[in-house]
Design an enzyme around this catalytic site. Structure first.
Site: not given
Ligand SMILES: *Cc1c(COP(=O)(O)O)cnc(C)c1O
Length: 402
Positions: A94, A116, A382
């Site tokens: 991310k 958010e 990931s």
């Protein structure tokens, strides 16, 4: 060779039938500003140079590709490899798009990042980027999630972010999105809204994919250097779909490379028990874009479940809906049990504790490997699983010794 990435999406942000930007009027000018700024700034030599510097000297890129020799021997059949985004700073992919979004904010003259967060992973990555650039950071999070994900709330606060609790409706991700957008409108002159996956209104699905493209570029080069060839199969877990688009984007023009997206099948195929949006979804609109959506009887986004909170979304990136329709990517699933088994197997046999999200891709590789002797499977690992160990051990023990 026609370059898929250069021609998709179109100038309105459509990937075939999916994508676009359906916005409430107050947000329209702000997304226009982001679209125009991104189009110009992301091509400038200065922006590209600074992003490269950040990736190398802050994030620790390139992350390696590892050959899972022990796991391949145990499964029999194909050789399994993984792109190690668990070794990216903060322990997941991310940060690749959060650093890109924050750098864009800097070039736009913004001083604040807003978003958010559901489980808190996006909030932590964005708070990290804000700290690096010395920007303010405001993260909206449902009260239920704040209670469930206390360590991520602590991390965000340590990194200097303000966490705004959202107490209306279901007090979870959906309400956090509404709350964050509402708070953003009056602050849009100084703030950039940073979306956490290849979802949301145009240009975010394209922009987040572009920032994740580095994963696919590196992985392809590294895999070819290791084996002298391209992988036969490339796979990644799909929540919103950013880590998958990052890896896929390195191989999408290669027709001989089969691409697989792995959705979370949760505890069963009954609506509410899973988050397999492409497998069971219908065309619809969610959060300002057109895609496949899991709907309840009233046509509203349905409740979803998976053991991996980062995959918990009743929509999916519009590009995945498109790649499903064109058939370029095959979408399959792994359930909670398979993901937990893969979590234990990778820990025990490779010395890597994977994120429960990534464990879905590991589960796919373990299931497919025996069917493809002599072939190779490259997955995206990931993220790392440190965030998940308390939950796993409490619910499932420490795995079987063998
Ligand atoms: C958030 C997250 C995901 C899911 O997000 P995508 O946008 O689908 O990639 C997957 N893995 C990890 C480790 C995550 O934190």
């Amino acid at each position: 060779m026609t370059s898929y990435l250069k021609t998709t999406p179109d100038s309105d942000g459509f990937f075939g039938d999916y994508g676009g930007a359906e916005l409430p009027p107050p947000l329209i000018p702000h997304f226009k500003e982001i679209r125009e700024a991104y189009g110009k700034i992301s091509k400038s030599a200065e922006f590209i140079r600074e992003l490269r510097y950040i990736r190398k000297h802050f994030q620790g890129r390139p992350t390696p590709v590892s050959h899972f020799k022990n796991l391949s021997d145990i499964c029999g059949g194909a050789q399994i490899y993984a792109k190690r985004e668990d070794l990216n700073h903060t322990g997941a992919h991310k940060l690749n798009h959060c650093m890109g979004e924050a750098l864009l904010a800097k070039y736009m003259g913004k001083t604040k990042l807003m978003a958010e967060t559901g489980a808190g992973q996006h909030g932590v990555a964005l708070a990290t980027a804000a700290a690096y650039f010395g920007m303010e950071c405001e993260i909206h999070m449902g009260e239920i999630d704040i209670e469930k994900e206390a360590p991520n709330v602590t991390r965000m606060k340590l990194l200097g972010a303000t966490v705004v609790p959202v107490g209306f409706g279901g007090r979870s991700l959906k309400e956090a999105v509404d709350s964050a957008f509402q708070a953003y409108v009056p602050q849009a002159d100084k703030a950039l809204f940073a979306i956490g996956s290849v979802v949301g209104p145009h240009p975010f699905p394209m922009m987040v994919r572009d920032f994740q493209h580095v994963v696919g570029i590196e992985a392809r080069e590294q895999f070819e250097e290791m084996t002298g060839d391209l992988p036969d199969i490339v796979a990644a877990c799909v929540g919103g779909g950013s880590n998958a688009m990052g890896l896929f984007s390195g191989f999408i023009d290669e027709d001989d490379v089969a691409l697989y997206g792995v959705e979370p099948m949760g505890t069963s195929s009954k609506l509410g028990d899973h988050a397999a949006t492409i497998t069971f979804g219908e065309d619809g609109d969610i959060h300002g874009f057109r895609t496949l959506v899991l709907k309840d009887d009233k046509g509203e986004p349905a409740p979803v479940h998976t053991v991996a909170s980062g995959l918990d979304y009743p929509g999916v990136g519009p590009e995945h809906a498109h790649l499903h329709k064109t058939g370029r990517v095959t979408y399959t699933s792994a359930n909670d049990k398979e993901a937990i088994d893969a979590f234990f197997a990778l820990s025990r046999h490779e010395g890597i504790i994977p994120a429960l999200e990534s464990a879905h891709a590991v589960a796919f590789a373990m299931r497919e490997a025996p069917k493809h002797p002599g072939k190779s499977i490259l997955i995206n690992l990931s993220g790392r699983g440190d965030k998940d160990i308390d939950y796993v051990v409490e619910k499932f023990g420490i795995g079987e010794a063998d």
